[in-house]
Design an enzyme around this catalytic site. Structure first.
Site, mmCIF file in Angstrom:
data_model
loop_
_atom_site.group_PDB
_atom_site.id
_atom_site.type_symbol
_atom_site.label_atom_id
_atom_site.label_comp_id
_atom_site.label_asym_id
_atom_site.label_seq_id
_atom_site.Cartn_x
_atom_site.Cartn_y
_atom_site.Cartn_z
ATOM 1 N N ASN A 9 68.875 29.090 -15.591
ATOM 2 C CA ASN A 9 69.583 28.386 -16.659
ATOM 3 C C ASN A 9 69.343 26.895 -16.439
ATOM 4 O OD1 ASN A 9 71.341 27.352 -18.507
ATOM 5 N ND2 ASN A 9 73.208 28.078 -17.490
ATOM 6 N N LYS A 11 70.121 24.503 -18.381
ATOM 7 C CA LYS A 11 71.177 23.678 -18.992
ATOM 8 C C LYS A 11 70.547 22.509 -19.749
ATOM 9 C CE LYS A 11 74.129 25.335 -15.330
ATOM 10 N NZ LYS A 11 75.271 25.143 -14.460
ATOM 11 N N HIS A 95 78.808 30.979 -21.456
ATOM 12 C CA HIS A 95 78.745 30.249 -20.185
ATOM 13 C C HIS A 95 80.024 29.422 -20.025
ATOM 14 C CE1 HIS A 95 77.600 27.496 -17.031
ATOM 15 N NE2 HIS A 95 76.653 28.366 -16.701
ATOM 16 N N GLU A 97 80.578 26.541 -19.039
ATOM 17 C CA GLU A 97 80.498 25.162 -19.538
ATOM 18 C C GLU A 97 80.717 25.127 -21.048
ATOM 19 O OE1 GLU A 97 76.712 24.337 -17.741
ATOM 20 O OE2 GLU A 97 77.674 24.438 -15.778
ATOM 21 N N GLU A 167 80.112 34.595 -13.053
ATOM 22 C CA GLU A 167 79.910 33.260 -12.490
ATOM 23 C C GLU A 167 81.251 32.592 -12.219
ATOM 24 O OE1 GLU A 167 75.807 31.627 -13.712
ATOM 25 O OE2 GLU A 167 77.181 31.202 -15.350
ATOM 26 N N GLY A 173 77.363 24.935 -9.441
ATOM 27 C CA GLY A 173 76.928 23.555 -9.206
ATOM 28 C C GLY A 173 77.684 22.848 -8.095
ATOM 29 N N SER A 213 75.658 28.639 -7.508
ATOM 30 C CA SER A 213 75.001 28.125 -6.301
ATOM 31 C C SER A 213 74.112 29.151 -5.585
ATOM 32 C CB SER A 213 76.025 27.528 -5.335
ATOM 33 O OG SER A 213 76.707 26.457 -5.950
HETATM 34 P P1 PGA Z 1 74.227 26.779 -10.312
HETATM 35 O O1 PGA Z 1 74.548 27.172 -11.836
HETATM 36 O O2 PGA Z 1 73.245 27.787 -9.786
HETATM 37 O O3 PGA Z 1 73.642 25.389 -10.382
HETATM 38 O O4 PGA Z 1 75.529 26.820 -9.566
HETATM 39 C C1 PGA Z 1 74.702 28.507 -12.225
HETATM 40 C C2 PGA Z 1 75.016 28.594 -13.689
HETATM 41 O O5 PGA Z 1 75.805 27.793 -14.200
HETATM 42 O O6 PGA Z 1 74.483 29.472 -14.396
#
Ligand code: PGA
Length: 251
Positions: A9, A11, A95, A97, A167, A173, A213
Site C-alpha cells: 500500500n 498510500k 483502510h 486512514e 490492521e 507506521g 509495520s
Molecule cells: P505500515 O502500513 O506497513 O507502514 O505500518 C500498513 C498499512 O497501513 O497498510
C-alpha cells in the site's frame, strides 16, 4: 486452498518516476508460484502501473479507494466503473486512514463493498482497532462489529471475492508490530466470525492478511501463523528489495 498474498500500500507516496522505478524492481523479480503480489497504487498512476504489472503474471494492481456511487457530480472522486474501464482488478476499502480522515463508516463501506463487487472488483477489506480499544481488551468485539457492519449481508459468491486485512491502528507506521501471537489470535477470531456468518467453507477459504509495520525482519514469523495468509504492507512495500524479501517470506 487459501491464497498467499503480499500486498503493498503506497498510500500518498512516490512521484511518477519513483513509482515506475519501484514497479520495475518488483515485476522483474522472480515471485514464488503460489504467491499473489498486489500493489496498492495512487489513483493517478494506476493505468501505467497496471500495464507494467502485466509483464509478471503474479503481480496485480489495486486502487486504494473507490466511491460508493457509480458516477455523477462528485468532484475529485474515482468510481469502480472507472477502475474497471482500465482493467484494475482490486480495490482496498476501509483502510483505517480513510475511516479516520475521510469519515468512512461501516455503513458507507457496506455501500462501497457492494458496488465494487457488483462491478467485478476484488475487494481487500481493512479492519482493525485503536490502541484504546486494545488496552480495554475489546479488540475482537470491535473488529467483529466492523465486519458485521460492512460484510454480513454478502452472499457466499460475494465473499469469494473478498480478502480481509486486519490492521491494528497502533501498529500502522509506528514500527510497533503486533506479536505473531496477537496477530494469530485476532485472525483466528475473524475466521471464527466468518464461520458464524457464512459457514465453514467461506471461513476456510477467505484470505486474512496482517498489516502494521510488516518488514523483512518480522514477515516470516507473522506469515508463519496458521490463520495469517500474508500481509498488507505500507512503508516496507515502497522499497523494492525489502518488499521482495517480504514476498519471499512465506514458508
Ligand atoms: P505500515 O502500513 O506497513 O507502514 O505500518 C500498513 C498499512 O497501513 O497498510
Amino acid at each position: 486452498m487459501r491464497k498467499k498474498i503480499a500486498a503493498g500500500n503506497w498510500k500518498m507516496n512516490k512521484t511518477f518516476g519513483e513509482a515506475v522505478e519501484l514497479t520495475k524492481g518488483i515485476v522483474e523479480a522472480k515471485i514464488p508460484e503460489d504467491v499473489t503480489v498486489i500493489l496498492g497504487v495512487p489513483a493517478i498512476y494506476l493505468n501505467k502501473i497496471n500495464g507494467m504489472a502485466k509483464s509478471n503474471e503474479r503481480v496485480f494492481v489495486s486502487a486504494q479507494n473507490a466511491h460508493q456511487e457509480l458516477r455523477g457530480a462528485y468532484t475529485g472522486e474515482i468510481s469502480v466503473e472507472m477502475l474497471k474501464s482500465i482493467d484494475i482488478p482490486y480495490v482496498i476499502l476501509g483502510h483505517s486512514e480513510r475511516r479516520e480522515y475521510n469519515c468512512e463508516t461501516p455503513e458507507l463501506l457496506k455501500k462501497k463493498v457492494r458496488i465494487a463487487l457488483d462491478n467485478n472488483l476484488e475487494v481487500i477489506f481493512c479492519c482493525g482497532e485503536s490502541l484504546d480499544i486494545r488496552k480495554a481488551n475489546k479488540q475482537e468485539e470491535y473488529v467483529r462489529n466492523q465486519i458485521k457492519g460492512s460484510l454480513s449481508e454478502l452472499s457466499d459468491e460475494d465473499m469469494s471475492h473478498v480478502t480481509i486485512a486486519y490492521e491494528p491502528i497502533w501498529a500502522i507506521g509506528t514500527g510497533e508490530t503486533a506479536s505473531p501471537q496477537q496477530a494469530q489470535d485476532m485472525h483466528k477470531s475473524i475466521r471464527a466470525y466468518l464461520n458464524e456468518l457464512f459457514g465453514n467453507e467461506i471461513a476456510a477459504d477467505t484470505a486474512i492478511l496482517y498489516g502494521g509495520s510488516v518488514k523483512p525482519a518480522n514477515a516470516k514469523e507473522i506469515f508463519g501463523q496458521d490463520d495469517v495468509d500474508g500481509g498488507l504492507v505500507g512503508g516496507a512495500s515502497m522499497i523494492a528489495d525489502s518488499f521482495i524479501e517480504i514476498i519471499n517470506s512465506f514458508s
